[in-house]
Every structure is written in structure tokens, then in C-alpha cells.
Design an enzyme around this catalytic site. Structure first.
Site: not given
Ligand code: GUN
Length: 279
Positions: A52, A96, A119
Site C-alpha cells: 500500500k 490494517q 477503507d
Molecule cells: N486486511 C485485509 N484487507 C484489508 C483492507 O482492505 N483494509 C484493512 N484495513 N485491512 C485489511
């Protein structure tokens, strides 16, 4: 022979658009900024976070890394979220998931300011989706809609079947398809005769987390098949769809890897630039 829906290509186009919008903002002295919070040292999460951050750099977004030890208390995490909410130079906040078990993920999600909820997990974001109001859409289902659009696939009037009812994918996916005028069925572990329900689908979205479960016996010839699954197996990364058996009968299909996966991250950067633009 199905059209292979190339998520890598569509994601690159989304990032390009986000980069253009970010440079427009830069001309006005605003640099979009995403705060990324990672609690603990789960290797898969750490790897996602690194990717990311690389995406952010490519698009011209600043990413601020907040790595907290696994023993972080709820109070400490809440205090960090509060300070990021109050920081005007931060436009998006990503915590996350999954969090260590002693932390309350629901209360953390709800604590993030909805205007920084890139998100799309916050109850207000989900409520906006239900009500058809503007707000952040969860990145994976938003990415699926983007891919369909890029390939000229219009869900309007289609029978869409979503297999999986998670808050992150299945439920928002169903609502986005409904918003696009599909007739939507959501299936789950208690659904009776799942293959028969899936065979009614013009558009089938698999988001169950079971390697290769959806084989040709679940698919109507000519259907569009979207595979949201990312399963690590001894055979490597595989989706929820048995690509070899389904591809010959589908009209279009997303591969794994290179399908939905790259779209989720692309939509995150798009949401972050949108969050900065909105201010
Ligand atoms: N863990 C796995 N996929 C995601 C996501 O898209 N966002 C977040 N915050 N955590 C994740």
C-alpha cells in the site's frame, strides 16, 4: 473462451487517474496523506502494508507509517486514532486488519472520522451505501464495480449472485450491484443447493475464502465470473473459483492473481485522493 478481466491493467488506470488528481491538488498546495496503522508483526499484514505504501508513493500520496507493538492497549490505539482524526494534514486513515485479539476492531473502526474512512468500513460509510448517499465505498467491492465498468459489463437487469456475506466484501458488493440495478441474491454457508442458485447467475461473485470451490457445476454458460478469493495453498495463490473448469464456459472471468487483488489497493489510493479533494 472467456474474456480475461485484467485487474492489473484496470488498477494501473485507476492509479493514473488518482495521480492526475493528486498533482492537481499539489498545484493547490495539498499533498494527499494516508496514515497507515499496523498493530503487531503479522507477516502477511506487514507485506500488505508495504505494498500500500508503494502504491501511495507511485501516485504522489504521502503515507505515514504507524507501527505499534502487538501489546498495544485499546487506550493507546484509541489515542492514536484521535490524534490522526484531529490532524488536518492526514486525509485518510487505514488500520490494517485483523487486529490482535485483545483489541476491539469494531470500536476502532467506529472511532475513525467518517471523512477519513478510506477503507469504507465505518458504520456511517456503510449506512451511506445503504441509503445511496455519497460516502466511501469499501475498496474490494468498489474495485469489482470499476473492473466491470472498464470491460463494458453493465449489471443492470442481470441476476447477480454474491457468494459470501462479509461486511468487507459480500454485503457491500450486494448493495453496489443493487445500486447498479442488478437483481441480487446473497448466498452463504446455510444456502440450500448453492450450485443451483449460482447457476441462475448472469454475474457470479465468489467471496467465500475456499480454494477453487466454485467449479463449472456452479456456473451458467455465458456468465460473468468475479473471483474475490485469495487463498494461499501448496499450489500457490488460488482463488475461490476453479479457473480451469470455469473459464471455458464463462463469457468473462477475473483471474487470481491479477484480477480483483490489484483493484483493492488501487481503490484505496483513489479514496485517499478523493478524501483530500473533499477538503
Ligand atoms: N486486511 C485485509 N484487507 C484489508 C483492507 O482492505 N483494509 C484493512 N484495513 N485491512 C485489511
Amino acid at each position: 473462451m472467456a474474456t480475461i478481466i485484467d485487474g492489473t491493467k484496470v488498477a494501473a488506470a485507476v492509479r493514473e487517474r488518482a495521480a492526475a488528481a493528486a498533482s492537481e491538488l499539489a498545484a493547490h498546495g495539498v499533498r494527499p496523506c494516508l496514515a497507515v496503522v499496523l498493530v503487531g508483526d503479522d507477516p502477511a499484514s506487514a507485506s500488505y502494508v508495504r505494498m500500500k505504501e508503494r502504491d501511495c508513493a507511485e501516485v504522489g500520496i504521502e503515507s505515514r507509517d504507524h507501527r505499534l507493538v502487538a501489546e498495544t492497549t485499546q487506550e493507546e490505539l484509541d489515542a492514536l486514532i484521535d490524534s490522526l482524526n484531529d490532524d488536518p494534514s492526514v486525509h485518510g486513515i487505514l488500520v490494517q486488519m485483523p487486529l490482535p485479539a485483545h483489541l476491539d476492531a469494531e470500536s476502532v473502526i467506529a472511532r475513525i472520522s467518517p471523512c477519513k474512512d478510506v477503507d469504507g468500513f465505518h458504520p456511517e460509510s456503510l449506512g451511506s451505501l445503504v441509503r445511496g448517499l455519497p460516502g466511501f465505498r469499501a475498496c474490494t467491492p468498489a474495485g469489482v464495480m470499476e473492473m466491470l465498468g472498464a470491460y463494458g459489463i453493465d449489471p443492470s437487469g442481470m441476476n447477480a449472485v454474491v457468494v459470501g456475506r462479509s461486511t468487507i466484501v459480500g454485503k457491500p458488493m450486494a448493495l453496489l450491484l443493487l445500486e447498479a440495478n442488478a437483481t441480487v441474491t446473497v448466498c452463504h454457508s446455510r444456502t440450500k443447493d448453492l450450485p443451483a442458485v449460482c447457476r441462475g447467475a448472469d454475474l457470479l461473485v465468489a467471496a467465500i475464502g475456499r480454494p477453487k470451490m466454485i467449479d463449472a457445476s456452479y456456473v451458467k454458460p455465458g456468465a460473468v465470473v468475479v473471483d474475490v478469493g485469495i487463498n494461499r495453498t501448496d499450489d500457490g495463490l488460488v482463488g475461490d473459483v476453479d479457473f480451469e473448469s470455469v473459464e471455458p464456459i464463462a463469457s468473462a472471468i477475473t483471474p487470481v492473481p491479477g484480477g480483483v487483488g490489484p483493484m483493492t489497493r488501487a481503490m484505496l489510493v483513489a479514496n485517499t485522493v478523493a478524501a483530500a479533494s473533499a477538503r
